[in-house]
Scaffold this motif. Sequence first.
Motif, mmCIF file in Angstrom:
data_model
loop_
_atom_site.group_PDB
_atom_site.id
_atom_site.type_symbol
_atom_site.label_atom_id
_atom_site.label_comp_id
_atom_site.label_asym_id
_atom_site.label_seq_id
_atom_site.Cartn_x
_atom_site.Cartn_y
_atom_site.Cartn_z
ATOM 1 N N HIS A 191 3.357 5.077 0.137
ATOM 2 C CA HIS A 191 3.176 3.709 -0.357
ATOM 3 C C HIS A 191 3.134 2.725 0.801
ATOM 4 C CE1 HIS A 191 2.858 0.869 -3.604
ATOM 5 N NE2 HIS A 191 3.876 0.160 -3.144
ATOM 6 N N LEU A 195 0.028 0.140 1.757
ATOM 7 C CA LEU A 195 0.225 -1.294 1.963
ATOM 8 C C LEU A 195 -0.265 -1.726 3.338
ATOM 9 C CD1 LEU A 195 3.810 -1.699 0.444
ATOM 10 C CD2 LEU A 195 1.650 -2.453 -0.568
ATOM 11 N N GLU A 214 5.889 -6.898 0.413
ATOM 12 C CA GLU A 214 4.745 -6.273 -0.252
ATOM 13 C C GLU A 214 5.182 -5.064 -1.081
ATOM 14 O OE1 GLU A 214 5.080 -6.978 2.928
ATOM 15 O OE2 GLU A 214 3.187 -7.599 3.886
ATOM 16 N N TYR A 215 6.122 -4.297 -0.535
ATOM 17 C CA TYR A 215 6.609 -3.105 -1.237
ATOM 18 C C TYR A 215 7.257 -3.493 -2.560
ATOM 19 C CZ TYR A 215 8.463 1.683 -1.528
ATOM 20 O OH TYR A 215 8.736 2.976 -1.910
ATOM 21 N N THR A 218 4.469 -5.038 -5.091
ATOM 22 C CA THR A 218 3.450 -4.141 -5.634
ATOM 23 C C THR A 218 4.028 -2.992 -6.446
ATOM 24 O OG1 THR A 218 3.421 -2.920 -3.528
ATOM 25 C CG2 THR A 218 1.791 -4.674 -3.816
ATOM 26 N N GLU A 221 4.149 -3.168 -11.664
ATOM 27 C CA GLU A 221 2.749 -3.063 -12.088
ATOM 28 C C GLU A 221 2.224 -4.371 -12.676
ATOM 29 O OE1 GLU A 221 -0.089 -0.238 -14.929
ATOM 30 O OE2 GLU A 221 2.050 0.207 -14.674
ATOM 31 N N ARG A 224 1.659 -6.836 -9.873
ATOM 32 C CA ARG A 224 0.500 -6.403 -9.086
ATOM 33 C C ARG A 224 -0.811 -6.735 -9.809
ATOM 34 N NH1 ARG A 224 1.659 -1.338 -8.692
ATOM 35 N NH2 ARG A 224 0.106 -0.491 -10.145
ATOM 36 N N ALA A 294 -0.305 -11.033 -0.393
ATOM 37 C CA ALA A 294 0.163 -10.063 -1.386
ATOM 38 C C ALA A 294 -0.911 -9.804 -2.428
ATOM 39 C CB ALA A 294 1.441 -10.577 -2.058
ATOM 40 N N ALA A 298 -2.624 -6.295 -3.440
ATOM 41 C CA ALA A 298 -2.629 -5.816 -4.819
ATOM 42 C C ALA A 298 -4.048 -5.487 -5.260
ATOM 43 C CB ALA A 298 -2.017 -6.871 -5.735
ATOM 44 N N LEU A 301 -5.146 -2.243 -3.641
ATOM 45 C CA LEU A 301 -4.502 -1.072 -4.240
ATOM 46 C C LEU A 301 -5.130 -0.715 -5.582
ATOM 47 C CD1 LEU A 301 -0.718 -1.737 -3.501
ATOM 48 C CD2 LEU A 301 -2.282 -0.213 -2.291
ATOM 49 N N ASP A 302 -5.641 -1.708 -6.299
ATOM 50 C CA ASP A 302 -6.253 -1.465 -7.601
ATOM 51 C C ASP A 302 -7.728 -1.136 -7.507
ATOM 52 O OD1 ASP A 302 -3.881 -1.890 -8.823
ATOM 53 O OD2 ASP A 302 -4.311 -3.918 -9.510
#
Length: 313
Positions: A191, A195, A214-215, A218, A221, A224, A294, A298, A301-302
């Motif tokens: 993870h 990031l 950030e951890y 994110t 859910e 995020r 951030a 996000a 990541l999506d």
Amino acid sequence: MTGRSLFSVEAIHSAPDEDTVADFRAKVRAAGQEWTGKGPDDLVELLSQAAAGDPRLAAIVRAGGGLLHDFLDGYRQKATADVSRDLAGDLADGHPLPADIVEGLTPRYLIAVVRLAEPGRQMAALRAAAGEDALLTHRDGNVVLFVPAAGPRDGEEWVTRLTRCLGGKGWLATAERDRARLVDGLGEACHVLRLVVAGLRPSGAYTISDVLVEYAVTLNEEVRTDLAAMIRPLRAHKVLWETLTAFVDSDYSKNKTARSLFIHRSTLDYRLRRIECVTGWDPNSGRGAQTLTAAMIAEALDSPPQGRTSGNP
């Protein structure tokens, strides 16, 4: 049991009659109720006693005992071979391992997840730097290493060695865990790496302490999803998206951003104001810059991977 080799066929050529066999089977069942499961040798000895001096039954027991030994030896060799093919992979996936394999593992490991920019050139150096005792596998296009670590300073030394292999291109995320919690540590390191790459961080080594905000953000859910939805309209404005990316990559320095984009400061200021109009957050403020960063992470990541490989993403 006097030996593990099979007796000659002549020793068991004369088959016992049905009544003798039935009586022997009853004794075998009784022996099964007494057996403590210590091992094949003890089992054969117990069955030999059940043979009650009948040489034909005793020969069958000894022959069967030899076969049992051979079967179990083959099974153990297969199990060991299966485990040794990808021990690191089994550890990464949390698969149960034989007790003797677990006991042979180091009590604590440095877990390193590496995104190489040039796998063909960097892989050999990475293997050499990790050392012979390191366990290596691959997950999601990344290299996963389990490196024995005796203590914190030991882990730091390994991180330094592994980071040199990147040559300024690629990323390294690490965590340390006892051998019973390797899956948890791998999840954390993976993870962190996501990031770091999504957050446009430069090449280097990172831990969770480098991406705490950030951890935390994110991992939720719902948060995020909301952040990604907030920043996504900016994607329709290519120039504004590239400007925000350069702004984050320059650590929010307007001078560095303007130089990297080859534009005047006044042009940059205009674009930053436009970003605020689209997103509702001012990149010039600390809170706005942090939120937009951030949100970009996000959104990344999506989204499907973009194949980023440069040292400075």
